[in-house]
Scaffold this active site. Structure first.
Site, short mmCIF file in Angstrom:
data_model
loop_
_atom_site.label_atom_id
_atom_site.label_comp_id
_atom_site.label_asym_id
_atom_site.label_seq_id
_atom_site.Cartn_x
_atom_site.Cartn_y
_atom_site.Cartn_z
N GLY A 150 6.03 -2.84 1.71
CA GLY A 150 5.25 -1.75 1.55
C GLY A 150 3.90 -1.93 1.52
O GLY A 150 3.29 -3.05 1.38
N HIS A 151 3.34 -0.58 1.08
CA HIS A 151 1.82 -0.73 1.00
C HIS A 151 1.63 -1.16 -0.53
O HIS A 151 2.04 -0.96 -1.50
CB HIS A 151 1.25 0.73 1.27
CG HIS A 151 1.97 1.87 0.31
ND1 HIS A 151 1.42 2.15 -0.83
CD2 HIS A 151 3.08 2.36 0.46
CE1 HIS A 151 2.05 2.99 -1.35
NE2 HIS A 151 3.17 3.33 -0.66
N HIS A 152 0.23 -1.57 -0.83
CA HIS A 152 -0.45 -1.91 -1.78
C HIS A 152 0.39 -3.09 -2.75
O HIS A 152 0.48 -3.04 -3.80
CB HIS A 152 -0.77 -0.55 -2.86
CG HIS A 152 -1.68 0.31 -2.23
ND1 HIS A 152 -1.32 1.12 -1.25
CD2 HIS A 152 -3.09 0.32 -2.38
CE1 HIS A 152 -2.26 1.82 -1.09
NE2 HIS A 152 -3.44 1.29 -1.66
#
Ligand code: COA
Length: 227
Positions: A150-152
């Protein structure tokens, strides 16, 4: 660059199952067809430990690195285990000055890595894996087939995500940690360094350094001793 340097990949270590996948990945990601296998142990030990004789070694140049490593060459890892990549890298770095920037990023054409992801060197991203925006991948990360990151997220040095792992957003994974096949890590979770997460685990809480953890919910089951 169009000379031969681009067509030979120097592979550190020789775990047969991984070599097979690596050869295919290198060919499909970078059109590389020729490989040198560089060992930090005598060839006989590697043959015995890794069953290298199963391979068609006639096509591959295998040698112990007594006299050095190819200059300006391109490198990749074929080692497994929570500590092995770092041990092998440190050996070549201390002995021959091999720098991490000489390690190629092998990203399969069917994988998607966001343009906003922050990538170090020596990455291997296998087919059909996704790495979302603003995620950081540290040196020597291996993302095996069918993973979704996923992101970050912040994925540390030498981490291995085995096939089918799902990592939600804002997750931190410490250096040299291995996440088993099919595990799911909930958003915001922090997993420590040198830790092993069992296959199929559902990680909903933070997991400390140096443990083997598994289950749903994933809990530490034993400590990994540091030598
Ligand atoms: C977590 C793991 C490292 C533990 O290995 P281990 O220490 O050798 O553990 P054992 O196989 O001795 O199992 C010990 C116990 O834990 C259980 N167990 C092991 N792994 C488990 C898992 N992932 N989920 C749930 N239970 C697990 C076993 O059933 C066994 O239970 P029992 O004592 O009641 O019989 C390993 O099982 C694992 O999941 N490895 C990742 C595999 C993987 O993803 N490989 C990548 C292939 S590409």
């Amino acid at each position: 660059m169009k000379d031969d340097a681009y067509k030979t990949l120097n592979v550190l270590g020789c775990v047969p199952g991984l070599l097979n996948v690596l050869f295919e990945l290198a060919h499909e990601a970078q059109r590389i067809r020729r490989f040198n296998i560089l060992l930090n142990v005598p060839v006989e030990i590697a043959l015995e430990n890794a069953g290298l004789d199963e391979w068609d070694v006639a096509k591959i140049h295998v040698y112990e690195c007594e006299d050095g490593v190819p200059e300006n060459g391109l490198f990749a890892f074929s080692v497994v285990g929570v500590k092995s990549k770092e041990i092998v890298y440190n050996y070549f770095n201390e002995r021959f000055g091999l720098h991490k920037s000489q390690f190629l990023n092998l990203i399969h054409p069917t994988a998607y890595v966001s343009r906003s992801a922050d990538l170090d060197y020596g990455l291997q991203v296998e087919p059909l894996s996704l790495v979302s925006s603003r995620t950081t991948l540290g040196f020597g990360v291996t993302i095996k087939r069918g993973c979704n990151v996923g992101h970050h997220c912040c994925i540390g040095r030498f981490v291995t995500l085995n096939p089918g792992v799902t990592v939600c957003g804002y997750v931190t994974v410490g250096d040299q940690t291995m996440i088993g096949a099919g595990a799911v890590v909930r958003d915001g979770v922090k997993i420590g360094c040198h830790t092993v997460i069992g296959a199929g685990s559902v990680v909903v809480d933070d997991i400390p350094d140096h443990v083997v953890a598994f289950g749903n919910p994933c809990r530490p089951q034993k400590v990994i001793k540091i030598h």
